[in-house]
Motif scaffolding. Structure first.
Motif, mmCIF file in Angstrom:
data_model
loop_
_atom_site.group_PDB
_atom_site.id
_atom_site.type_symbol
_atom_site.label_atom_id
_atom_site.label_comp_id
_atom_site.label_asym_id
_atom_site.label_seq_id
_atom_site.Cartn_x
_atom_site.Cartn_y
_atom_site.Cartn_z
ATOM 1 N N VAL A 1 -8.275 4.419 1.568
ATOM 2 C CA VAL A 1 -7.476 4.797 0.716
ATOM 3 C C VAL A 1 -6.644 6.025 1.363
ATOM 4 O O VAL A 1 -7.252 7.160 1.842
ATOM 5 C CB VAL A 1 -8.188 5.350 -0.462
ATOM 6 N N LEU B 1 -2.899 8.890 -11.116
ATOM 7 C CA LEU B 1 -2.361 7.985 -10.257
ATOM 8 C C LEU B 1 -1.156 8.279 -9.682
ATOM 9 O O LEU B 1 -0.316 9.037 -9.968
ATOM 10 C CB LEU B 1 -1.909 6.622 -11.384
ATOM 11 N N PRO C 1 -0.268 0.246 -10.466
ATOM 12 C CA PRO C 1 -0.314 -1.130 -9.430
ATOM 13 C C PRO C 1 0.812 -2.003 -9.236
ATOM 14 O O PRO C 1 1.284 -2.303 -8.300
ATOM 15 C CB PRO C 1 -1.704 -1.852 -10.069
ATOM 16 N N SER D 1 3.428 -0.101 -7.183
ATOM 17 C CA SER D 1 3.244 -0.282 -5.846
ATOM 18 C C SER D 1 3.532 -1.632 -5.276
ATOM 19 O O SER D 1 4.129 -1.755 -4.284
ATOM 20 C CB SER D 1 1.574 -0.017 -5.656
ATOM 21 N N ASP E 1 -1.418 -3.296 -4.162
ATOM 22 C CA ASP E 1 -1.828 -2.196 -4.966
ATOM 23 C C ASP E 1 -2.196 -0.742 -4.105
ATOM 24 O O ASP E 1 -2.666 0.275 -4.658
ATOM 25 C CB ASP E 1 -2.962 -2.173 -6.110
ATOM 26 N N MET E 2 -1.888 -0.884 -2.908
ATOM 27 C CA MET E 2 -2.390 0.204 -2.083
ATOM 28 C C MET E 2 -1.824 1.579 -2.347
ATOM 29 O O MET E 2 -2.668 2.632 -2.485
ATOM 30 C CB MET E 2 -1.936 -0.273 -0.682
ATOM 31 N N SER F 1 -1.149 2.598 -5.476
ATOM 32 C CA SER F 1 -1.639 3.103 -6.553
ATOM 33 C C SER F 1 -3.056 3.542 -6.278
ATOM 34 O O SER F 1 -3.531 4.280 -7.333
ATOM 35 C CB SER F 1 -1.787 1.735 -7.613
ATOM 36 N N ARG F 2 -3.561 3.419 -5.305
ATOM 37 C CA ARG F 2 -4.891 3.671 -5.098
ATOM 38 C C ARG F 2 -4.856 5.219 -4.018
ATOM 39 O O ARG F 2 -6.066 5.699 -3.650
ATOM 40 C CB ARG F 2 -5.726 2.622 -4.166
ATOM 41 N N THR F 3 -3.700 5.594 -3.569
ATOM 42 C CA THR F 3 -3.702 6.886 -3.006
ATOM 43 C C THR F 3 -4.114 7.992 -3.958
ATOM 44 O O THR F 3 -3.845 8.100 -4.837
ATOM 45 C CB THR F 3 -1.935 7.306 -2.724
ATOM 46 N N ARG F 4 -4.900 8.634 -2.892
ATOM 47 C CA ARG F 4 -5.469 9.783 -3.756
ATOM 48 C C ARG F 4 -4.616 11.023 -3.921
ATOM 49 O O ARG F 4 -4.122 11.558 -2.946
ATOM 50 C CB ARG F 4 -7.093 10.240 -2.765
#
Length: 377
Positions: free
Chosen positions: A34, A88, A92, A95, A110-111, A113-116
């Protein structure tokens, strides 16, 4: 994480805005890790909330059958405590549409959307009388593409409102499971497109200001905002619209254009504080875009013109920093993390000086700490 995006990926922005970018985005692979945004450097925890605003008085400029203008706005602000879930980076769906639009392959759709991120959803705001900064992204780009700057400003005591200009990005998630795609892309090469988009964005920003600082604000915590201290920062097409917004809305006291051409010439005099930060070669005096030379001469107030050595058009967004988390920048290029640091530093200094009246020597001339920032006169 291996390479997520490539510097050649911003081909649509380049085509629309006539900004130098070469190559198509190749297929890339990912280990599935991530990606993460850099931590903000200010003293405050960062909160974040999302607003859905509807202007019933104005039809949508890009989709004739839509009789109202809908906008999604993300607000970042200083918070009392890190409560709630992490915000978020984007949805997703957003993204997926962004990666497909930029022809990025080999990574989960969806990468992004998973960014921290570093912000906490609906955390209780902290402070009173906070300056407000409106952010406007580039054409085809979502508002989330400027999150690292948004979080930085919020950590330093600003309320930040980033606007998705509906139908101008690859994808904007709307309430009810709806998604607006880039209807404006169909006319991006039409004569007058830049001027139309510039003026439309100015109207969007003014409406957002109405809903945040008016008598019936859309945000329940809007009382923390000082309506007398408002600035605007824009990237690419957003930067193009910053000065036009200021010319038509006196509430915006100071502005920043990050690598956007001036599609609409300003009048012969423009006296409010303005910072221009541009990519190397494209934005240097006598470079590929002559609108900066033209409008620079018409600015009669406080002004600065910087180019960032080694930068390209995408350097003013989060994408190089996400790209290079495990892949070094190419030789001579401005590393993504360093670009984020410099842009955060100079933008914060500009806003502190002109919205908070705190003099910033960093803006007086070249700095040995940031030799990449080249001053023009």
């Amino acid at each position: 994480m291996r390479t997520l995006l490539t510097k050649g990926a911003i081909v649509t922005v380049a085509a629309v805005l006539s900004i130098a970018a070469t190559g198509a985005a190749p297929a890339v692979s990912s280990s599935g890790d991530v990606p993460a945004l850099p931590k903000p450097t200010g003293p405050h925890v960062v909160g974040m909330t999302v607003l859905h605003l509807v202007d019933d008085t104005r039809p949508d400029p890009w989709v004739a059958k839509v009789g109202k203008r809908e906008l999604m706005v993300s607000l970042w602000y200083p918070a009392k405590a890190p409560t709630g879930r992490r915000a978020l980076y984007m949805t997703p769906v957003e993204s997926e549409l962004l990666l497909k639009g930029q022809q990025i392959t080999g990574v989960p759709l969806d990468m992004l959307s998973r960014t921290r991120t570093n912000a906490f959803v609906d955390a209780e705001p902290h402070g009173r009388g906070l300056p407000l900064v409106v952010l406007s992204p580039g054409f085809t780009m979502p508002r989330g593409w400027l999150t690292s700057l948004s979080e930085e400003l919020a950590s330093k005591g600003y309320v930040v409102a980033a606007v998705d200009h509906t139908y101008e990005s690859y994808g904007t998630s709307l309430p009810g499971g709806r998604t607006a795609t880039c209807a404006a892309c169909d006319s991006a090469r039409s004569p007058g497109f830049g001027a139309k988009a510039t003026k439309g964005r100015a109207a969007d920003v003014s409406f957002v200001l109405d809903r945040l600082t008016g008598s019936s604000p859309a945000w329940k915590s809007a009382k923390v905002i000082d309506p007398a201290r408002i600035g605007m920062v824009g990237y690419s097409m957003g930067g193009s619209s910053a000065q036009w917004t200021m010319l038509n809305d006196s509430r915006v006291r100071a502005g920043v254009n990050m690598d956007g051409p001036f599609f609409v010439p300003i009048p012969k005099k423009f006296s409010r504080p303005f910072l221009m930060m541009g990519a190397e070669k494209v934005r240097e005096p006598g470079g590929q875009d002559t609108s900066w030379d033209r409008d620079w001469r018409r600015m009669t107030g406080w002004k600065r013109w910087l180019t960032l050595a080694g930068s390209d058009h995408g350097s003013f967004t989060d994408f190089p920093m996400l790209t290079e988390q495990d892949t070094p920048a190419s030789a001579g290029a401005l590393p993504g993390a360093r670009g984020v640091e410099i842009i955060r530093k100079y933008t914060s200094a500009f806003l502190d000086q002109h919205l908070r009246q705190r003099r910033q020597p960093l803006l007086d001339g070249p700095s040995p700490r940031y030799p990449e920032a080249v001053f023009h006169h």
